[in-house]
Scaffold this motif. Structure first.
Motif, short mmCIF file in Angstrom:
data_model
loop_
_atom_site.label_atom_id
_atom_site.label_comp_id
_atom_site.label_asym_id
_atom_site.label_seq_id
_atom_site.Cartn_x
_atom_site.Cartn_y
_atom_site.Cartn_z
N UNK A 66 0.86 -1.18 0.00
CA UNK A 66 0.00 0.00 0.00
C UNK A 66 0.88 1.22 0.00
N UNK A 67 0.45 2.27 -0.59
CA UNK A 67 1.30 3.45 -0.71
C UNK A 67 2.33 3.21 -1.77
N UNK A 68 3.50 3.79 -1.61
CA UNK A 68 4.51 3.73 -2.65
C UNK A 68 5.81 3.12 -2.18
N UNK A 69 5.73 2.29 -1.15
CA UNK A 69 6.91 1.54 -0.79
C UNK A 69 7.77 2.26 0.22
N UNK A 70 8.90 1.63 0.54
CA UNK A 70 9.75 2.13 1.62
C UNK A 70 10.52 3.37 1.26
N UNK A 71 10.48 3.78 0.01
CA UNK A 71 11.27 4.93 -0.40
C UNK A 71 10.54 6.25 -0.28
N UNK A 72 9.35 6.28 0.33
CA UNK A 72 8.57 7.52 0.38
C UNK A 72 9.35 8.68 0.98
N UNK A 73 9.95 8.47 2.14
CA UNK A 73 10.60 9.56 2.82
C UNK A 73 11.85 10.02 2.09
N UNK A 74 12.43 9.13 1.27
CA UNK A 74 13.64 9.48 0.55
C UNK A 74 13.34 10.14 -0.78
N UNK A 75 12.05 10.24 -1.11
CA UNK A 75 11.69 10.73 -2.44
C UNK A 75 10.99 12.07 -2.37
N UNK A 76 11.41 12.90 -1.43
CA UNK A 76 10.80 14.21 -1.33
C UNK A 76 11.24 15.07 -2.51
N UNK A 77 10.43 16.03 -2.85
CA UNK A 77 10.75 16.89 -3.97
C UNK A 77 9.59 16.98 -4.91
N UNK A 78 9.69 17.85 -5.90
CA UNK A 78 8.58 18.03 -6.84
C UNK A 78 8.40 16.81 -7.73
N UNK A 79 7.17 16.59 -8.14
CA UNK A 79 6.87 15.51 -9.06
C UNK A 79 7.26 15.93 -10.46
N UNK A 225 8.37 7.68 -9.60
CA UNK A 225 8.37 6.23 -9.34
C UNK A 225 7.33 5.89 -8.27
N UNK A 226 7.20 6.77 -7.28
CA UNK A 226 6.17 6.55 -6.27
C UNK A 226 4.77 6.60 -6.86
N UNK A 227 4.54 7.53 -7.78
CA UNK A 227 3.24 7.62 -8.44
C UNK A 227 2.95 6.39 -9.29
N UNK A 228 3.98 5.90 -9.95
CA UNK A 228 3.82 4.70 -10.78
C UNK A 228 3.43 3.51 -9.91
N UNK A 229 4.06 3.39 -8.75
CA UNK A 229 3.73 2.27 -7.87
C UNK A 229 2.32 2.40 -7.30
N UNK A 230 1.89 3.62 -7.01
CA UNK A 230 0.53 3.82 -6.53
C UNK A 230 -0.48 3.38 -7.59
N UNK A 231 -0.18 3.67 -8.84
CA UNK A 231 -1.07 3.24 -9.93
C UNK A 231 -1.10 1.72 -10.01
N UNK A 232 0.06 1.08 -9.78
CA UNK A 232 0.11 -0.38 -9.76
C UNK A 232 -0.80 -0.91 -8.65
#
Length: 273
Positions: A66-79, A225-232
């Motif tokens: 659920x969500x976008x995996x363990x990398x959420x906190x490391x993926x801050x920044x603009x989409x 990449x987080x958005x792609x995983x959420x779509x998955x």
């Protein structure tokens, strides 16, 4: 000294006792089953789930993050969405002729060992049929193994693949194939190392532009990449690899092994006529 007479046990008492014991056993069994279901959900996507799938002959690694995996906190920044994306919110990568009469959907995780097996055995044939115009390929990528196994290799690799996609769909496809050809053991988080990914990018002629290198080093496409995983996650697909042709799921594994190129081609012909 007087003693109380011992109370006799009637057949009715014994029957009631048996019913009570049976009811206790039923309740204990239900509680055990509930606990087992909770434990199974907790380990979905982990290495143990992968091993269980393999032992049972199931040809995919079970997902379900659920969500976008363990990398959420490391993926801050603009989409930032790479060029050449397709689908809602730019979360799909389409390879092949836009006017192809059929669509092959491929659901994968770059750390998934079953995806690697499929890509390195049947993958060239999958691409050849796309190049011939039999269908176009829509890649739906996931990062759930980061959550199950720990680390961030799936997501870092997907972000690097986004940087390749920004250079061109052909560059994405070549880098995608290089990643699977050089996939580490799923418990090894080697894809989390951007320097390693850049070394692998050397295998794709013309990929390592200044823009590509900068995007990989700075994690430009990690939020994407987080958005792609959420779509998955929203797709309803629970394991990788999953392959669908015009919405029909293809059984691309048999007996725990990827189907042969000939078997895959026959399945495609059966669906497309």
């Amino acid at each position: 000294m007087s003693t109380s007479p011992k109370k006799s046990t009637t057949p009715g008492d014994r029957k009631a006792a048996r019913r009570a014991a049976t009811e206790r056993m039923r309740q204990e069994r239900e509680q055990a089953e509930r606990s087992a279901r909770i434990r199974r959900r907790a380990v979905v996507g982990t290495a143990s789930a992968v091993l269980l799938a393999l032992a049972a002959g199931v040809a995919f690694a079970v997902g379900g993050s659920s969500g976008s995996g363990s990398g959420d906190t490391a993926a801050s920044g603009p989409l930032v969405v790479p060029a050449n994306t397709s689908g809602a919110d730019g979360t799909v990568v389409t390879y092949g002729k836009a006017d192809a009469p059929h669509t092959l959907e491929v659901y994968e995780d770059f750390r998934c060992p079953f995806c690697e097996q499929l890509e390195t055995t049947t993958g060239p044939t999958v691409q050849q049929l796309a190049d011939a115009g039999s269908y176009k390929i829509e890649y739906h990528l996931a990062t759930f193994l980061d959550q199950g196994l720990g680390g961030k290799g799936s997501r870092t690799a997907l972000a690097a693949a986004g940087a390749a996609l920004n250079e061109g769909v052909d560059k994405f496809k070549q880098f995608h194939d290089v990643l699977y050809a050089n996939q580490p053991d799923e418990r090894d988080d080697a894809f989390a190392d951007v320097n390693h990914l850049l070394d692998l990018a050397d295998k794709v002629p013309g990929l390592k532009t200044d823009g590509f290198v900068k995007a990989v080093r700075e994690g430009t496409y990690l939020p994407w990449a987080g958005q792609v995983n959420k779509a998955f996650d929203k797709s309803g697909v629970t394991g990788t690899p999953t392959v669908r042709l015009d919405g029909k799921k293809l059984d691309v594994f048999s007996g725990g092994k990827a189907v042969s190129p000939e078997q895959f081609t026959a399945m495609v012909k059966q669906v497309t006529g």
